[in-house]
Design a protein around this motif. Structure first.
Motif, short mmCIF file in Angstrom:
data_model
loop_
_atom_site.label_atom_id
_atom_site.label_comp_id
_atom_site.label_asym_id
_atom_site.label_seq_id
_atom_site.Cartn_x
_atom_site.Cartn_y
_atom_site.Cartn_z
N ALA A 279 0.93 -1.04 0.07
CA ALA A 279 0.08 0.00 -0.10
C ALA A 279 0.73 1.30 0.17
CB ALA A 279 -0.71 0.06 1.23
N THR A 280 1.97 1.36 0.71
CA THR A 280 2.68 2.24 0.82
C THR A 280 3.27 2.69 -0.71
OG1 THR A 280 3.42 2.23 3.22
CG2 THR A 280 4.88 3.52 1.99
N LEU A 281 3.97 1.52 -1.43
CA LEU A 281 4.63 1.87 -2.59
C LEU A 281 3.34 2.11 -3.49
CD1 LEU A 281 7.06 1.01 -4.35
CD2 LEU A 281 5.97 -1.39 -4.77
N ALA A 282 2.21 1.60 -3.41
CA ALA A 282 1.12 2.31 -4.43
C ALA A 282 0.93 3.65 -4.01
CB ALA A 282 -0.02 1.42 -4.18
N ASP A 283 0.63 4.12 -2.98
CA ASP A 283 0.44 5.45 -2.66
C ASP A 283 1.28 6.43 -3.07
OD1 ASP A 283 -0.61 7.61 -1.16
OD2 ASP A 283 0.71 7.26 0.64
N ASP A 284 3.06 6.17 -2.86
CA ASP A 284 3.98 6.69 -3.26
C ASP A 284 3.93 6.80 -4.96
OD1 ASP A 284 5.03 7.20 -0.57
OD2 ASP A 284 6.77 5.83 -0.93
N ALA A 285 3.79 5.87 -5.53
CA ALA A 285 3.43 5.84 -6.92
C ALA A 285 2.49 6.88 -7.39
CB ALA A 285 3.58 4.61 -7.61
#
Length: 116
Positions: free
Chosen positions: A29-35
């Motif tokens: 989720a963090t990776l998706a949010d950052d992207a």
């Protein structure tokens, strides 16, 4: 990559996996949010920075492998709010597997200046 699109990676490690050895949902989720946020950032005026104001993620498959790759894409950008999508892929034998997809609403906020 083009304006409105970013690609980021997260290598596998014990710090981002859960008890079964898969990437942890929080890391995905963090990776998706950052992207999603950084895709929006590529379209913001100077002096603005992204702030996520809404976020929804669907986990589609367990994520395992040497790393994750996220592609963030702006779907629509206004002056102060952008709507972005992020797709997260796990590297697997024979190719990549889509493991999560997310939609986010990103606000262009006044840039924070860190004075030290």
């Amino acid at each position: 990559m083009d304006e409105g699109t970013v690609e980021i990676f997260l290598p596998n490690s014990d710090a981002v996996t859960q008890q079964h050895g898969f990437f942890h949902g929080g890391a995905i989720a963090t990776l998706a949010d950052d992207a999603a946020a950084f895709a929006a950032y590529t379209m913001m005026e100077d002096g603005r920075q992204p702030l996520t104001i809404e976020f929804k993620i669907n986990f589609l498959a367990p994520a395992e492998g040497p790393q994750l790759r996220a592609i963030g894409t702006v779907l629509r950008a206004g002056r102060s709010v952008a709507h972005s999508r992020a797709d997260v892929f796990a590297q697997a034998t024979g190719g990549e597997v889509l493991v999560a997809t997310a939609l986010a609403t990103i606000k262009a906020t006044q840039a924070v200046i860190n004075e030290q």
